[in-house]
Design a protein around this motif. Structure first.
Motif, PDB file in Angstrom:
ATOM      1  N   GLU B 232     -59.523   8.718  16.985  1.00  0.00           N
ATOM      2  CA  GLU B 232     -60.403   9.863  16.735  1.00  0.00           C
ATOM      3  C   GLU B 232     -60.645   9.998  15.240  1.00  0.00           C
ATOM      4  O   GLU B 232     -61.763  10.256  14.810  1.00  0.00           O
ATOM      5  CB  GLU B 232     -59.797  11.130  17.340  1.00  0.00           C
ATOM      6  CG  GLU B 232     -59.626  10.989  18.858  1.00  0.00           C
ATOM      7  CD  GLU B 232     -59.392  12.286  19.600  1.00  0.00           C
ATOM      8  OE1 GLU B 232     -59.000  13.290  18.979  1.00  0.00           O
ATOM      9  OE2 GLU B 232     -59.602  12.282  20.836  1.00  0.00           O
ATOM     10  N   GLY B 233     -59.615   9.806  14.464  1.00  0.00           N
ATOM     11  CA  GLY B 233     -59.750   9.831  13.013  1.00  0.00           C
ATOM     12  C   GLY B 233     -58.453   9.345  12.402  1.00  0.00           C
ATOM     13  O   GLY B 233     -57.391   9.534  12.984  1.00  0.00           O
ATOM     14  N   ILE B 255     -58.496  -4.239  19.014  1.00  0.00           N
ATOM     15  CA  ILE B 255     -59.686  -3.833  19.769  1.00  0.00           C
ATOM     16  C   ILE B 255     -59.735  -2.318  19.748  1.00  0.00           C
ATOM     17  O   ILE B 255     -58.804  -1.657  20.217  1.00  0.00           O
ATOM     18  CB  ILE B 255     -59.593  -4.357  21.215  1.00  0.00           C
ATOM     19  CG1 ILE B 255     -59.259  -5.856  21.207  1.00  0.00           C
ATOM     20  CG2 ILE B 255     -60.892  -4.093  21.971  1.00  0.00           C
ATOM     21  CD1 ILE B 255     -58.809  -6.397  22.552  1.00  0.00           C
ATOM     22  N   LEU B 256     -60.811  -1.743  19.202  1.00  0.00           N
ATOM     23  CA  LEU B 256     -60.832  -0.303  18.942  1.00  0.00           C
ATOM     24  C   LEU B 256     -62.011   0.401  19.582  1.00  0.00           C
ATOM     25  O   LEU B 256     -63.140  -0.078  19.551  1.00  0.00           O
ATOM     26  CB  LEU B 256     -60.886  -0.060  17.427  1.00  0.00           C
ATOM     27  CG  LEU B 256     -59.655  -0.489  16.630  1.00  0.00           C
ATOM     28  CD1 LEU B 256     -59.923  -0.317  15.127  1.00  0.00           C
ATOM     29  CD2 LEU B 256     -58.417   0.296  17.036  1.00  0.00           C
ATOM     30  N   LEU B 257     -61.711   1.563  20.126  1.00  0.00           N
ATOM     31  CA  LEU B 257     -62.744   2.490  20.593  1.00  0.00           C
ATOM     32  C   LEU B 257     -62.621   3.743  19.734  1.00  0.00           C
ATOM     33  O   LEU B 257     -61.532   4.286  19.572  1.00  0.00           O
ATOM     34  CB  LEU B 257     -62.511   2.828  22.065  1.00  0.00           C
ATOM     35  CG  LEU B 257     -63.381   3.933  22.673  1.00  0.00           C
ATOM     36  CD1 LEU B 257     -64.859   3.559  22.656  1.00  0.00           C
ATOM     37  CD2 LEU B 257     -62.929   4.220  24.112  1.00  0.00           C
ATOM     38  N   LYS B 258     -63.758   4.187  19.185  1.00  0.00           N
ATOM     39  CA  LYS B 258     -63.745   5.342  18.286  1.00  0.00           C
ATOM     40  C   LYS B 258     -64.558   6.463  18.915  1.00  0.00           C
ATOM     41  O   LYS B 258     -65.690   6.252  19.338  1.00  0.00           O
ATOM     42  CB  LYS B 258     -64.376   4.910  16.961  1.00  0.00           C
ATOM     43  CG  LYS B 258     -64.698   6.024  15.975  1.00  0.00           C
ATOM     44  CD  LYS B 258     -63.460   6.477  15.199  1.00  0.00           C
ATOM     45  CE  LYS B 258     -63.849   7.428  14.071  1.00  0.00           C
ATOM     46  NZ  LYS B 258     -64.351   8.713  14.550  1.00  0.00           N
ATOM     47  N   LEU B 276     -60.348  15.125  11.509  1.00  0.00           N
ATOM     48  CA  LEU B 276     -61.792  14.988  11.341  1.00  0.00           C
ATOM     49  C   LEU B 276     -62.226  13.609  11.807  1.00  0.00           C
ATOM     50  O   LEU B 276     -61.643  12.596  11.412  1.00  0.00           O
ATOM     51  CB  LEU B 276     -62.161  15.182   9.865  1.00  0.00           C
ATOM     52  CG  LEU B 276     -62.199  16.645   9.414  1.00  0.00           C
ATOM     53  CD1 LEU B 276     -62.262  16.721   7.898  1.00  0.00           C
ATOM     54  CD2 LEU B 276     -63.407  17.351  10.030  1.00  0.00           C
ATOM     55  N   ALA B 277     -63.239  13.568  12.648  1.00  0.00           N
ATOM     56  CA  ALA B 277     -63.684  12.266  13.143  1.00  0.00           C
ATOM     57  C   ALA B 277     -64.326  11.463  12.031  1.00  0.00           C
ATOM     58  O   ALA B 277     -64.390  10.249  12.082  1.00  0.00           O
ATOM     59  CB  ALA B 277     -64.664  12.455  14.294  1.00  0.00           C
ATOM     60  N   TYR B 283     -66.543   4.414   9.534  1.00  0.00           N
ATOM     61  CA  TYR B 283     -65.532   3.793  10.399  1.00  0.00           C
ATOM     62  C   TYR B 283     -66.012   2.441  10.924  1.00  0.00           C
ATOM     63  O   TYR B 283     -65.276   1.463  10.938  1.00  0.00           O
ATOM     64  CB  TYR B 283     -65.170   4.717  11.563  1.00  0.00           C
ATOM     65  CG  TYR B 283     -64.092   5.713  11.210  1.00  0.00           C
ATOM     66  CD1 TYR B 283     -62.754   5.361  11.274  1.00  0.00           C
ATOM     67  CD2 TYR B 283     -64.422   6.997  10.800  1.00  0.00           C
ATOM     68  CE1 TYR B 283     -61.766   6.270  10.946  1.00  0.00           C
ATOM     69  CE2 TYR B 283     -63.440   7.913  10.466  1.00  0.00           C
ATOM     70  CZ  TYR B 283     -62.113   7.549  10.537  1.00  0.00           C
ATOM     71  OH  TYR B 283     -61.131   8.439  10.205  1.00  0.00           O
ATOM     72  N   ARG B 284     -67.259   2.405  11.380  1.00  0.00           N
ATOM     73  CA  ARG B 284     -67.794   1.149  11.920  1.00  0.00           C
ATOM     74  C   ARG B 284     -67.718   0.029  10.891  1.00  0.00           C
ATOM     75  O   ARG B 284     -67.330  -1.097  11.188  1.00  0.00           O
ATOM     76  CB  ARG B 284     -69.257   1.331  12.359  1.00  0.00           C
ATOM     77  CG  ARG B 284     -69.405   2.044  13.674  1.00  0.00           C
ATOM     78  CD  ARG B 284     -70.809   1.805  14.273  1.00  0.00           C
ATOM     79  NE  ARG B 284     -70.886   2.451  15.568  1.00  0.00           N
ATOM     80  CZ  ARG B 284     -70.391   1.934  16.676  1.00  0.00           C
ATOM     81  NH1 ARG B 284     -69.806   0.747  16.670  1.00  0.00           N
ATOM     82  NH2 ARG B 284     -70.474   2.590  17.820  1.00  0.00           N
TER      83      ARG B 284
END
Lengths: 479, 479
Positions: B232-233, B255-258, B276-277, B283-284
């Motif tokens: 998330e952050g 391997i990430l999911l945001k 905070l996101a 992030y990308r």
């Protein structure tokens, strides 16, 4: 009024015999239920077809308890449709005999036509010429056979009907695909989501009847509430547009998946059903113009067919997300936004009302975080969802819950669903025991939040297309 | 050399006790296996944990056959980890007692910390201060508990371990998520695809140990071959980058999911785990820079975790598609192209070679149409796939077949898989009986062609990131 396409294809008049037959002959019937001549016969016997079935094969006097006839001339009644489970060389002679016998419709499984080069193309031209002259409604060649799942007139040799039997009672979704396999795949995945199907039509090479002919029939078919289609390329663009617009005017969704987006995919469709995939951008624009929903892959297509079964509920762009997990709420909001939907912040007064009812809530702005308290506090789901169902400025309620928690709150959810006519979409993981009860209550249930969000976005986009399509058709008729 | 983050979090040194405990105390243990204090105890007893388990609860002398202790001081051995199934108010006093007893690691389930406003934030600050002073490794608060699936040290209260038991033997994929629910969901969907998991870590509020601390541990963990994360952050960006780059250097996929892509999603993550996101684009870019695979939704995340289990096979951008259906071949080519992969036209000589071996093929340019002849002609699949496996200019073989046909050709496919080290991806519909045998032979099997194509595109893209990431890290170390 636009010109009707009815006059163009002589076989059109016999589509009722082809698609809703009261009697069926299978020429080339086999005792082997794994062979092409045996599968349909087996389906007709086992899956509840109430009409007459006449196996035709000189080698047998009887197949599976049915009298078997040596030739089509010996069949004691003129059947509505003849299924030809024969090689390509035997097809045309047999069709002539069927025609002489007075049969008005036939299904040709055989391949070896325009999809295989020059000799095949000649064979197909001869078949097409015979169809025009005879006026017979001929499905195929190079097709998997058809199925009317409402009457169980299943002449397709797809084994999927064994693994995934038709629904009890009539179905409302008709499949119309330029591929037998896609027809069978969408049928199978749809049945796993409890979609009830009416027609199962795959057009094969379209030597006689083409995509537009069938679509025209389905637009008038009272039993068909939605058409789910797969298209490689259209031979009769104008006929397609008129039929598609009639479906839109009747508020019946037409849901389409088009192959040939890529260079390799486009080349493949050409060799597959001998049709040019055409320019993808042109197809996309035309589909949008006639108010069709456009799917991106077979699963998306099935999901849209499923969602089209919830037309009795009101829906729109503004979605409230409720979730048993803050993270899944945030991810669902992301996916819904990416699908073109709004996840509006709830007004302060609404947030206060929610918190007054359920102080344990983790978040109330939208997404609403129901938290794990859902498990411990009976009535929590009802209190929140009932409140949201009555909140202005919300069109759709989107709930994420694991199967375990969903079962726990199913009664509360069903009670809310009975009081609101808003669309309620639930995404879950695992296999909820309450699936059938939720479906009966009119709750749309998806096994994946990304699939649910994507389908909802496409579906809601489609809801707004009625007026623009009608406007364009009116302009087109005047032109 | 970049600075190590090890010194920053005192509790880092006790991560082995937290993540690979040889003995576990559960403070607030319950006899009710549906309650938070009973679930983990039940998992530990039923799912094969071989270490010592000490329930602690003054109300019982025994729970489910195990001696139950009135307090942590009475436990006959200093356990590696104490699980606190207690409300937030009882946590800190209990942690002080655990520390006094010599316990070095603890798991805090309780919510009511920074995610709930000012009072909670104060409570969290006190917990964080205690963690710094004591040097204890404290997971949470507001977390679901952990699990080492290799040793079955399952202290998470997720009921998903009942529905989807861990694999036999050790696992290679470690989960590291900022949400207990996402951890449980990816675990469940992964188990349905036979992914073998090692660590199941959800970080909760990260009052003591943060995401980077765990990632750093996993980068060094010999049992972890891939890390699957939900973010998330990030609180410690620099620590994250160093750990992520070390994973990339070790050729272990991260391997990430945001969450937080949308406005609503971003606001939700803030209230969920009090972080905070941040700016999604930042992030990308950072994830790309450290060579992480980026997933778009939980199912995509699971699919990538699954595909990461096929590292022993070579792969690349050039894909040949073989299909039992012309339409599914065309659609697969479209989906693979959309995922950034190439579906190159096979050279004429290769096409001729294929046709010489199997004249019945429907198309040979790529996609290759195996047609329904696959059903009738034994050896057809082997002849074609063996040929393709030996063809230059092809990196990956992508096969679509219905479950029914896949079972029919499974032996041929397994034989080919044994002779080539190229990645073979199969998309199917339905439930093939040959699933386990295909998995043993190193064939990657997806239940959906769109999911298969998307995952393959992301995975292949990742393969090329080793050198750029190393280059950037070298520049960063010099700066």
């Amino acid at each position: 009024m636009p010109l009707s396409t009815t006059a163009r294809t002589p076989g059109r008049a016999a589509l009722p015999q082809l698609l809703d037959p009261a009697s069926i002959a299978i020429v080339g019937a086999s005792r082997d239920t794994s062979r092409i001549g045996g599968v349909a016969l087996d389906h007709l016997q086992r899956l509840g077809y109430q009409g007459q079935v006449y196996p035709v094969n000189p080698r047998y006097a009887e197949i599976a308890g049915l009298a078997c006839y040596p030739d089509i001339e010996s069949v004691p009644q003129v059947p509505d449709v003849a299924v030809l489970a024969l090689g390509a060389d035997e097809v045309l002679p047999q069709l002539r005999r069927c025609h002489a016998r007075g049969i008005r419709a036939a299904i040709v499984y055989a391949s070896g036509y325009a999809e295989t080069g020059e000799a095949g193309a000649g064979r197909q031209a001869a078949l097409a010429a015979f169809a025009r002259e005879s006026g017979m409604a001929i499905a195929g060649p190079n097709c998997m056979g058809l199925a009317n799942l409402t009457t169980r007139a299943i002449t397709a040799f797809a084994t999927t009907f064994r693994a995934f039997p038709p629904q009890d009672g009539p179905g409302a979704v008709s499949l119309l695909t330029q591929s037998g396999n896609v027809c069978a795949i969408v049928y199978a995945t749809g049945r796993q989501m409890d979609v009830g199907f009416h027609q199962f039509i795959n057009t094969g090479n379209e030597a006689c009847l083409d995509y537009a002919d069938y679509l025209d029939y389905l637009a008038d078919d009272a039993q068909t509430a939605a058409v789910v289609g797969y298209v490689e390329g259209l031979r009769n663009g104008s006929g397609f547009i008129e039929a598609a617009a009639r479906l839109r005017a009747a508020d019946k969704p037409l849901i389409l998946l088009k192959a040939g987006e890529s260079e390799a995919g486009s080349a493949a469709t050409q060799s597959h059903t001998a049709v040019l995939a055409g320019n993808q951008a042109i197809y996309r624009a035309a589909f949008a113009q006639v108010g069709a929903m456009q799917a991106g892959d077979p699963t998306h297509l099935t999901d849209l067919a499923y969602l089209a079964g919830f037309r009795q509920r009101s829906a729109g762009r503004r979605v409230v997300v409720a979730s048993v997990s803050g993270a899944m709420g945030a991810l669902s909001a992301d996916l819904l936004s990416a699908a073109g939907l709004d996840v509006p912040r709830l007004p302060e007064a609404v947030q206060q009302r929610l918190l007054a009812g359920v102080p344990e809530l983790g978040a109330v702005a939208n997404p609403v975080d129901l938290t794990g308290q859902l498990f411990n506090r009976s009535g929590l789901a009802h209190a929140v969802l009932d409140n949201l169902a009555a909140t202005d400025g919300i069109d759709v309620i989107f709930l994420y819950a694991t199967a375990y928690l969903l079962d726990r709150v199913a009664d509360e959810l069903i009670e809310v669903a009975g009081k609101t006519d808003r669309l309620i979409v639930v995404a879950t993981t695992g296999e909820p025991a309450s699936r059938a009860r939720l479906a009966d209550a009119g709750v749309a249930l998806f096994p994946d939040c990304a699939r649910a969000a994507r389908a909802l976005g496409t579906y809601v986009g489609w809801l707004g297309t009625a007026a623009p399509t009608a406007h364009w058709m009116a302009l087109r008729a005047r032109a």
